[in-house]
Design a protein around this motif. Structure first.
Motif, PDB file in Angstrom:
ATOM      1  N   GLN A   5       0.796  -1.217  -0.015  1.00 42.68           N
ATOM      2  CA  GLN A   5      -0.033  -0.027  -0.004  1.00 42.68           C
ATOM      3  C   GLN A   5       0.949   1.267  -0.036  1.00 42.68           C
ATOM      4  OE1 GLN A   5      -2.102  -0.888   3.499  1.00 42.68           O
ATOM      5  NE2 GLN A   5      -0.668   0.702   4.957  1.00 42.68           N
ATOM      6  N   PRO A   6       0.355   2.487  -0.625  1.00 45.54           N
ATOM      7  CA  PRO A   6       1.248   3.593  -0.762  1.00 45.54           C
ATOM      8  C   PRO A   6       1.508   4.077   0.764  1.00 45.54           C
ATOM      9  CG  PRO A   6      -0.840   3.731  -2.071  1.00 45.54           C
ATOM     10  CD  PRO A   6      -0.790   2.673  -1.250  1.00 45.54           C
ATOM     11  N   ALA A   7       2.482   4.545   1.061  1.00 46.42           N
ATOM     12  CA  ALA A   7       2.952   5.206   2.268  1.00 46.42           C
ATOM     13  C   ALA A   7       1.972   6.467   2.494  1.00 46.42           C
ATOM     14  CB  ALA A   7       4.330   5.679   2.377  1.00 46.42           C
ATOM     15  N   ASP A   8       1.925   6.607   4.015  1.00 49.80           N
ATOM     16  CA  ASP A   8       1.023   7.805   4.149  1.00 49.80           C
ATOM     17  C   ASP A   8       1.840   9.288   3.902  1.00 49.80           C
ATOM     18  OD1 ASP A   8      -0.981   6.183   5.203  1.00 49.80           O
ATOM     19  OD2 ASP A   8      -0.270   6.199   7.230  1.00 49.80           O
ATOM     20  N   ALA A   9       3.067   9.172   4.086  1.00 46.20           N
ATOM     21  CA  ALA A   9       4.138  10.233   3.638  1.00 46.20           C
ATOM     22  C   ALA A   9       5.229   9.661   2.966  1.00 46.20           C
ATOM     23  CB  ALA A   9       4.299  11.023   4.915  1.00 46.20           C
ATOM     24  N   ARG A  10       5.811  10.287   2.306  1.00 47.87           N
ATOM     25  CA  ARG A  10       7.013  10.087   1.491  1.00 47.87           C
ATOM     26  C   ARG A  10       7.998  11.371   1.857  1.00 47.87           C
ATOM     27  NH1 ARG A  10       9.895  10.854  -3.486  1.00 47.87           N
ATOM     28  NH2 ARG A  10      10.767   9.301  -4.387  1.00 47.87           N
ATOM     29  N   ILE A  11       9.088  11.222   2.294  1.00 48.93           N
ATOM     30  CA  ILE A  11      10.055  12.421   2.658  1.00 48.93           C
ATOM     31  C   ILE A  11      11.246  12.195   2.213  1.00 48.93           C
ATOM     32  CG2 ILE A  11      10.555  14.010   4.647  1.00 48.93           C
ATOM     33  CD1 ILE A  11       8.247  12.441   6.154  1.00 48.93           C
ATOM     34  N   GLU A  12      11.518  13.381   1.671  1.00 48.55           N
ATOM     35  CA  GLU A  12      13.123  13.517   1.146  1.00 48.55           C
ATOM     36  C   GLU A  12      13.886  14.115   2.296  1.00 48.55           C
ATOM     37  OE1 GLU A  12      13.466  14.889  -2.690  1.00 48.55           O
ATOM     38  OE2 GLU A  12      12.223  13.649  -3.506  1.00 48.55           O
ATOM     39  N   ILE A  13      15.021  13.236   2.581  1.00 48.56           N
ATOM     40  CA  ILE A  13      16.090  14.132   3.726  1.00 48.56           C
ATOM     41  C   ILE A  13      17.507  14.025   3.001  1.00 48.56           C
ATOM     42  CG2 ILE A  13      16.935  13.511   5.889  1.00 48.56           C
ATOM     43  CD1 ILE A  13      14.449  11.501   6.319  1.00 48.56           C
ATOM     44  N   GLU A  14      18.008  15.297   3.383  1.00 47.25           N
ATOM     45  CA  GLU A  14      19.294  15.435   2.920  1.00 47.25           C
ATOM     46  C   GLU A  14      20.393  14.659   3.727  1.00 47.25           C
ATOM     47  OE1 GLU A  14      22.677  18.945   2.314  1.00 47.25           O
ATOM     48  OE2 GLU A  14      20.671  19.249   1.639  1.00 47.25           O
ATOM     49  N   VAL A  15      21.256  13.974   3.249  1.00 45.53           N
ATOM     50  CA  VAL A  15      22.247  13.289   4.214  1.00 45.53           C
ATOM     51  C   VAL A  15      23.679  13.519   3.691  1.00 45.53           C
ATOM     52  CG1 VAL A  15      23.267  10.947   5.182  1.00 45.53           C
ATOM     53  CG2 VAL A  15      20.890  11.375   4.912  1.00 45.53           C
ATOM     54  N   ASP A  16      24.509  14.553   3.983  1.00 43.89           N
ATOM     55  CA  ASP A  16      25.872  14.937   3.541  1.00 43.89           C
ATOM     56  C   ASP A  16      25.612  15.209   2.061  1.00 43.89           C
ATOM     57  OD1 ASP A  16      27.079  14.737   5.923  1.00 43.89           O
ATOM     58  OD2 ASP A  16      27.622  12.349   5.889  1.00 43.89           O
ATOM     59  N   GLY A  17      24.620  15.832   1.823  1.00 45.36           N
ATOM     60  CA  GLY A  17      24.406  16.418   0.471  1.00 45.36           C
ATOM     61  C   GLY A  17      24.072  15.383  -0.576  1.00 45.36           C
ATOM     62  N   HIS A  18      23.388  14.541  -0.295  1.00 43.59           N
ATOM     63  CA  HIS A  18      22.431  13.315  -0.957  1.00 43.59           C
ATOM     64  C   HIS A  18      21.258  13.413  -0.444  1.00 43.59           C
ATOM     65  CE1 HIS A  18      26.380  11.794  -2.631  1.00 43.59           C
ATOM     66  NE2 HIS A  18      27.087  11.780  -1.666  1.00 43.59           N
ATOM     67  N   LYS A  19      20.461  12.811  -1.203  1.00 41.67           N
ATOM     68  CA  LYS A  19      19.010  12.686  -0.976  1.00 41.67           C
ATOM     69  C   LYS A  19      18.750  11.044  -0.709  1.00 41.67           C
ATOM     70  CE  LYS A  19      15.827  11.732  -4.181  1.00 41.67           C
ATOM     71  NZ  LYS A  19      15.302  11.492  -5.436  1.00 41.67           N
ATOM     72  N   VAL A  20      18.134  10.905   0.571  1.00 40.08           N
ATOM     73  CA  VAL A  20      17.574   9.774   1.099  1.00 40.08           C
ATOM     74  C   VAL A  20      16.136   9.897   1.437  1.00 40.08           C
ATOM     75  CG1 VAL A  20      17.480   8.190   3.132  1.00 40.08           C
ATOM     76  CG2 VAL A  20      19.624   9.003   2.191  1.00 40.08           C
ATOM     77  N   TYR A  85      26.711   4.664   7.214  1.00 42.68           N
ATOM     78  CA  TYR A  85      25.487   4.320   7.454  1.00 42.68           C
ATOM     79  C   TYR A  85      24.794   4.493   8.631  1.00 42.68           C
ATOM     80  CZ  TYR A  85      24.780   2.330   2.742  1.00 42.68           C
ATOM     81  OH  TYR A  85      24.749   2.090   1.484  1.00 42.68           O
ATOM     82  N   VAL A  86      25.793   4.380   9.660  1.00 38.55           N
ATOM     83  CA  VAL A  86      25.040   4.686  11.075  1.00 38.55           C
ATOM     84  C   VAL A  86      24.578   6.205  11.358  1.00 38.55           C
ATOM     85  CG1 VAL A  86      26.017   4.646  13.639  1.00 38.55           C
ATOM     86  CG2 VAL A  86      26.246   2.560  12.356  1.00 38.55           C
ATOM     87  N   VAL A  87      25.683   7.056  10.906  1.00 33.37           N
ATOM     88  CA  VAL A  87      25.413   8.476  10.822  1.00 33.37           C
ATOM     89  C   VAL A  87      23.991   8.515   9.888  1.00 33.37           C
ATOM     90  CG1 VAL A  87      26.170  10.730  10.235  1.00 33.37           C
ATOM     91  CG2 VAL A  87      27.806   8.895  11.063  1.00 33.37           C
ATOM     92  N   GLU A  88      23.834   8.075   8.730  1.00 31.03           N
ATOM     93  CA  GLU A  88      22.695   8.157   7.988  1.00 31.03           C
ATOM     94  C   GLU A  88      21.548   7.679   8.767  1.00 31.03           C
ATOM     95  OE1 GLU A  88      22.951   6.788   3.864  1.00 31.03           O
ATOM     96  OE2 GLU A  88      21.212   5.478   4.466  1.00 31.03           O
ATOM     97  N   VAL A  89      21.361   6.885   9.568  1.00 38.50           N
ATOM     98  CA  VAL A  89      20.340   6.416  10.523  1.00 38.50           C
ATOM     99  C   VAL A  89      20.017   7.432  11.238  1.00 38.50           C
ATOM    100  CG1 VAL A  89      19.564   4.624  11.968  1.00 38.50           C
ATOM    101  CG2 VAL A  89      20.548   3.906   9.990  1.00 38.50           C
ATOM    102  N   GLU A  90      20.905   7.869  12.111  1.00 36.38           N
ATOM    103  CA  GLU A  90      20.728   9.124  12.986  1.00 36.38           C
ATOM    104  C   GLU A  90      20.126  10.357  12.241  1.00 36.38           C
ATOM    105  OE1 GLU A  90      20.934  11.170  16.775  1.00 36.38           O
ATOM    106  OE2 GLU A  90      20.237   8.877  15.905  1.00 36.38           O
ATOM    107  N   THR A  91      20.633  10.592  11.208  1.00 29.74           N
ATOM    108  CA  THR A  91      20.393  11.892  10.488  1.00 29.74           C
ATOM    109  C   THR A  91      18.854  11.722  10.113  1.00 29.74           C
ATOM    110  OG1 THR A  91      22.534  11.985   9.439  1.00 29.74           O
ATOM    111  CG2 THR A  91      20.777  13.305   8.329  1.00 29.74           C
TER     112      THR A  91
END
Length: 298
Positions: A5-20, A85-91
């Motif tokens: 099912q579609p997510a209720d929200a899809r959110i873009e997050i910047e992680v060290d200059g990259h989009k997650v 990746y640990v830093v990414e999770v916290e971000t």
């Protein structure tokens, strides 16, 4: 049961200059934060298997780790490390304002969850380690035991192809396929969310960190071992494992023996995907654990 099912929200997050890209379901006070396997695997298979938790009052959050899915796919081998990746999770956790979470890591996501729990213990309500291990040299010895069940001639063939790097040879791939159906997912038809993830796998981070397939660890994580540090993880922990899992019950036992507050659930008819192979039993066990540790300070 799993549901697409579609997510209720899809959110873009910047992680060290990259989009997650993150996906959120539900709006409960307790958040189940998912770290999927791979590396390099989109989160579809784990997200869709756990979105049902939103129907039980939980907020469910997953994200495509950098290098896969809808997130950016930079071509920089230096990015493929567990520390980054640990830093990414916290971000992602802080950007979404999740507060303390029930952190659920599957397979490689479990290794990531362990390192995250050691770095950010204050961020966790509970830790859920699914089909994973804390000692990869020990895991590799278990993998060799599983490979040995194919017979000495097949093992000799595997070793010969691994020696010269011919991982794509048809006879090598045939043996790996057999191992996958024995120890990764024992279902005759693999579920659509799992196939969606597998068909969009970015092998660059996988090869750099793990290796060419699920049964050969030669990447930068091959010596990773956090067994001696597990006693520092004080929050309640649930360990799940399939009886036929590629990351075997012996790996689960080693984690349980070293975590202060751990319980183990072994699913007798499952391999690496109990949430698809035995969904009713799996869902009930997960809900029971989460229910015991629900609420508290966010």
């Amino acid at each position: 049961m799993w549901q697409q099912q579609p997510a209720d929200a899809r959110i873009e997050i910047e992680v060290d200059g990259h989009k997650v890209v993150a996906y959120c379901y539900g709006a409960g006070e307790d958040t189940v934060f998912l770290l999927n396997g791979g590396p390099g695997l989109p989160c579809d298979y784990l997200r869709d298997a756990h979105s049902f938790l939103a129907d039980h009052g939980y907020r469910v959050v997953a994200f495509d780790q950098l290098g896969c899915g809808a997130s950016d796919r930079p071509d920089d081998p230096a990015l493929w490390s567990i520390a980054r990746y640990v830093v990414e999770v916290e971000t992602v956790r802080t950007a979404l304002g999740l507060g303390r979470v029930h952190l659920l890591g599957h397979s490689w996501g479990g290794w990531l969850a362990i390192d995250y729990a050691l770095a950010y213990p204050e961020a966790l309500k509970t830790l859920i380690l699914e089909d994973t291990a804390a000692d990869l040299p020990h895991l590799m010895s278990e993998m060799h035991r599983l490979r040995a069940a194919l017979g000495p001639e097949t093992v000799e063939m595997l070793l010969a192809h691994e020696a010269d790097g011919s991982y794509d040879h048809p006879e090598y791939q045939a043996a790996i396929t057999l191992l996958n159906y024995r120890h990764v997912c024992r279902m005759a038809a693999w579920p659509a969310p799992l196939m969606a993830s597998l068909n969009d796998w970015n092998m660059a981070p996988y090869m750099a960190m793990q290796g060419p397939n699920e049964f050969l660890y030669i990447g930068n994580l091959k010596d990773w071992n956090r067994t001696a540090d597990l006693n520092r993880i004080a929050c309640p922990a649930l360990i799940t494992v399939g009886r036929h899992d590629e990351i075997t019950p012996a790996c689960a036992l080693r984690m349980k023996q070293n975590l202060p507050q751990a319980e183990v659930a072994v699913f007798p008819n499952s391999s690496h995907m109990p949430f698809y192979e035995e969904p009713a039993a799996y869902d009930a066990r997960l809900l029971a654990f989460l229910g015991k540790h629900r609420g508290g300070v966010a």
